[in-house]
Design a protein around this motif. Structure first.
Motif, mmCIF file in Angstrom:
data_model
loop_
_atom_site.group_PDB
_atom_site.id
_atom_site.type_symbol
_atom_site.label_atom_id
_atom_site.label_comp_id
_atom_site.label_asym_id
_atom_site.label_seq_id
_atom_site.Cartn_x
_atom_site.Cartn_y
_atom_site.Cartn_z
ATOM 1 N N ALA A 79 0.853 -3.084 -8.114
ATOM 2 C CA ALA A 79 -0.341 -2.287 -7.797
ATOM 3 C C ALA A 79 -0.103 -1.303 -6.651
ATOM 4 O O ALA A 79 -0.869 -0.351 -6.500
ATOM 5 N N MET A 80 0.945 -1.527 -5.853
ATOM 6 C CA MET A 80 1.232 -0.611 -4.737
ATOM 7 C C MET A 80 2.516 0.188 -4.951
ATOM 8 O O MET A 80 2.779 1.133 -4.215
ATOM 9 N N ARG A 81 3.288 -0.174 -5.949
ATOM 10 C CA ARG A 81 4.587 0.465 -6.177
ATOM 11 C C ARG A 81 4.412 1.952 -6.483
ATOM 12 O O ARG A 81 3.555 2.346 -7.254
ATOM 13 N N GLY A 82 5.223 2.771 -5.833
ATOM 14 C CA GLY A 82 5.239 4.204 -6.099
ATOM 15 C C GLY A 82 4.141 5.002 -5.407
ATOM 16 O O GLY A 82 4.006 6.194 -5.657
ATOM 17 N N ARG A 83 3.384 4.382 -4.541
ATOM 18 C CA ARG A 83 2.279 5.090 -3.864
ATOM 19 C C ARG A 83 2.825 5.866 -2.672
ATOM 20 O O ARG A 83 3.581 5.345 -1.868
ATOM 21 N N ASP A 84 2.392 7.100 -2.530
ATOM 22 C CA ASP A 84 2.794 7.913 -1.381
ATOM 23 C C ASP A 84 2.122 7.449 -0.102
ATOM 24 O O ASP A 84 2.627 7.690 0.989
ATOM 25 N N ASP A 85 0.975 6.792 -0.226
ATOM 26 C CA ASP A 85 0.204 6.365 0.948
ATOM 27 C C ASP A 85 0.477 4.913 1.330
ATOM 28 O O ASP A 85 -0.331 4.277 1.994
ATOM 29 N N LEU A 86 1.637 4.384 0.938
ATOM 30 C CA LEU A 86 2.011 3.006 1.253
ATOM 31 C C LEU A 86 2.785 2.957 2.562
ATOM 32 O O LEU A 86 3.759 3.700 2.742
ATOM 33 N N ASP A 87 2.347 2.090 3.474
ATOM 34 C CA ASP A 87 3.118 1.785 4.677
ATOM 35 C C ASP A 87 3.924 0.534 4.380
ATOM 36 O O ASP A 87 3.390 -0.577 4.376
ATOM 37 N N TYR A 88 5.200 0.720 4.098
ATOM 38 C CA TYR A 88 6.075 -0.401 3.776
ATOM 39 C C TYR A 88 6.633 -0.974 5.067
ATOM 40 O O TYR A 88 7.139 -0.241 5.921
ATOM 41 N N LEU A 89 6.524 -2.277 5.217
ATOM 42 C CA LEU A 89 7.032 -2.968 6.401
ATOM 43 C C LEU A 89 8.291 -3.737 5.996
ATOM 44 O O LEU A 89 8.194 -4.852 5.491
#
Length: 182
Positions: free
Chosen positions: A87-97
């Motif tokens: 559901a979050m994969r490939g999102r430009d607005d994702l803050d990956y930690l």
């Protein structure tokens, strides 16, 4: 399915209040701007409760591990995770930690402290609930939000005496775990 919510704001007491989904918004009044919301991920997300929470918060940070299914998809929601699910994969607005799963509880206690923790639980039995299949970071999130005076929202939506949540996703995950011997 009806959802029963227990909302606890542990500032000074461990008061737990049972509320219905329609009154959830009235318990969100003392949140900071752009609150961080940690939600049960994997297949333990209480989607109707998350949707209602989303309806009441103009802006917030949504932290989920391995997010599946429908999550809020609009401006004002910042996505955050250490384990990217579909559901979050490939999102430009994702803050990956980028962190090992074992380090995420430390991050939650220090750098990514939650203001709300939304969890899916069993019905209370003798004052206790089970987090069921989703326990990886949630104990640390609950501990952190309780320590800092945030809000814990525990939702349950089943009435089965043995296994209180009979949603298809839970039953499939339980069957797969048994088949694999885990």
């Amino acid at each position: 399915m009806s959802w029963v919510l227990s909302a606890a704001r542990p500032t000074g007491s461990q008061h737990v209040k049972q509320v219905d989904l329609d009154s959830l918004g009235s318990h969100l009044g003392h949140l900071p701007a752009d609150p961080r919301v940690i939600v049960s991920g994997n297949f333990a997300t209480p989607y109707p409760v998350l949707a209602e929470l989303d309806r009441h918060l103009a802006e917030y940070r949504l932290h989920m591990l391995n997010a599946h299914g429908p999550i809020p998809d609009r401006s004002g929601v910042t996505y955050e995770t250490a384990f990217v699910g579909p559901a979050m994969r490939g999102r430009d607005d994702l803050d990956y930690l980028p962190a090992r799963l074992s380090m995420v509880p430390r991050l939650i206690r220090t750098h990514t402290r939650p203001d709300i923790v939304l969890i899916h639980t069993t019905r209370p039995r003798n004052g206790f609930v089970s987090l069921g299949t989703e326990v990886n970071i949630l104990p640390a999130a609950i501990e952190s939000v309780r320590h800092h005076g945030g809000l814990v929202i525990a939702a349950h939506g089943g009435d089965h005496a043995i296994y209180p949540d009979c949603r298809e996703e839970f039953m499939r995950a339980m069957g797969d775990a048994m088949r694999l011997g885990t």
